[in-house]
Design an enzyme around this catalytic site. Structure first.
Site, PDB file in Angstrom:
ATOM      1  N   ILE A  93       0.920  -1.143   0.000  1.00 27.49           N
ATOM      2  CA  ILE A  93       0.000   0.000   0.000  1.00 27.49           C
ATOM      3  C   ILE A  93       0.963   1.197   0.000  1.00 27.49           C
ATOM      4  O   ILE A  93       1.532   1.536   1.026  1.00 27.49           O
ATOM      5  CB  ILE A  93      -0.944   0.003   1.219  1.00 27.49           C
ATOM      6  CG1 ILE A  93      -1.840  -1.241   1.208  1.00 27.49           C
ATOM      7  CG2 ILE A  93      -1.784   1.284   1.225  1.00 27.49           C
ATOM      8  CD1 ILE A  93      -2.773  -1.360   2.396  1.00 27.49           C
ATOM      9  N   PRO A  94       1.185   1.788  -1.171  1.00 24.82           N
ATOM     10  CA  PRO A  94       2.348   2.653  -1.390  1.00 24.82           C
ATOM     11  C   PRO A  94       2.261   4.068  -0.816  1.00 24.82           C
ATOM     12  O   PRO A  94       2.171   5.062  -1.541  1.00 24.82           O
ATOM     13  CB  PRO A  94       2.467   2.678  -2.910  1.00 24.82           C
ATOM     14  CG  PRO A  94       1.063   2.521  -3.385  1.00 24.82           C
ATOM     15  CD  PRO A  94       0.411   1.595  -2.398  1.00 24.82           C
ATOM     16  N   CYS A  95       2.354   4.166   0.496  1.00 26.66           N
ATOM     17  CA  CYS A  95       2.311   5.475   1.144  1.00 26.66           C
ATOM     18  C   CYS A  95       3.537   6.321   0.797  1.00 26.66           C
ATOM     19  O   CYS A  95       3.478   7.549   0.889  1.00 26.66           O
ATOM     20  CB  CYS A  95       2.171   5.316   2.650  1.00 26.66           C
ATOM     21  SG  CYS A  95       3.326   4.161   3.403  1.00 26.66           S
ATOM     22  N   HIS A  96       4.610   5.690   0.354  1.00 25.53           N
ATOM     23  CA  HIS A  96       5.813   6.436  -0.025  1.00 25.53           C
ATOM     24  C   HIS A  96       5.595   7.265  -1.292  1.00 25.53           C
ATOM     25  O   HIS A  96       6.380   8.155  -1.589  1.00 25.53           O
ATOM     26  CB  HIS A  96       7.000   5.474  -0.224  1.00 25.53           C
ATOM     27  CG  HIS A  96       6.792   4.472  -1.308  1.00 25.53           C
ATOM     28  ND1 HIS A  96       6.058   3.321  -1.125  1.00 25.53           N
ATOM     29  CD2 HIS A  96       7.211   4.450  -2.605  1.00 25.53           C
ATOM     30  CE1 HIS A  96       6.037   2.637  -2.257  1.00 25.53           C
ATOM     31  NE2 HIS A  96       6.731   3.301  -3.167  1.00 25.53           N
TER      32      HIS A  96
END
Length: 166
Positions: A133-136
């Site tokens: 879950i690409p919070c970056h």
């Protein structure tokens, strides 16, 4: 029952967590909110979900976009955070969005005139399944790297790995 397994990435050790069927957590060791969804007691065990997640991470850390997502399960949290995390999952590999853009999308979906980008930032920070879950991929309004539970250097490295333009 909660299960864990370690993954050794080029950016440091990552802890994976599962309920036995789906991935419930993925954190760089020592990151802010590390293990936020881990049960008090857990068992270290190799499971099919960890094999799948390891394959996903191997592909990812070789600079490629995996063409599958291991089964994920968000154990508990607010509907607002889950909505933010759903939007995160829509950000394509190598691309970014801003906290403000996510806030505007949530406001639109809820029929509101606006939504707090700071509230979105808090939800992004509490993401229990980093990288997948690409919070970056969420950056500041002027394109700056702001906040990442794993540290700004890891965020920079993840975005560079994906070839994201900053």
């Amino acid at each position: 029952m909660t299960y864990t397994q370690d993954y050794h990435s080029p950016l440091g050790k990552i802890t994976l967590a599962s309920n036995g069927n789906a991935l419930t957590g993925l954190w760089f060791d020592g990151q802010k909110y590390f293990g936020s969804t881990l049960a008090a007691e857990y068992t270290v065990q190799n499971l099919p979900i960890f094999v799948q997640t390891t394959k996903w991470l191997d592909i990812y850390f070789n600079g490629l976009a995996p063409n599958f997502t291991p089964p994920l399960q968000i154990l508990t949290d607010s509907a607002f955070r889950r909505a933010v995390w759903q939007i995160l999952q829509q950000i394509p590999f190598g691309q970014t969005t801003t906290y403000g853009q996510i806030a505007a999308e949530i406001a639109r979906k809820k029929g509101l005139s606006s939504m707090s980008a700071q509230a979105v930032g808090s939800a992004v920070a509490h993401n229990p399944i980093s990288i997948i879950i690409p919070c970056h991929r969420v950056i500041g309004v002027k394109g700056g790297l702001t906040g990442y539970a794993g540290g700004l250097e890891k965020k920079r490295q993840l975005l560079a790995l994906e070839g994201a333009c900053l």
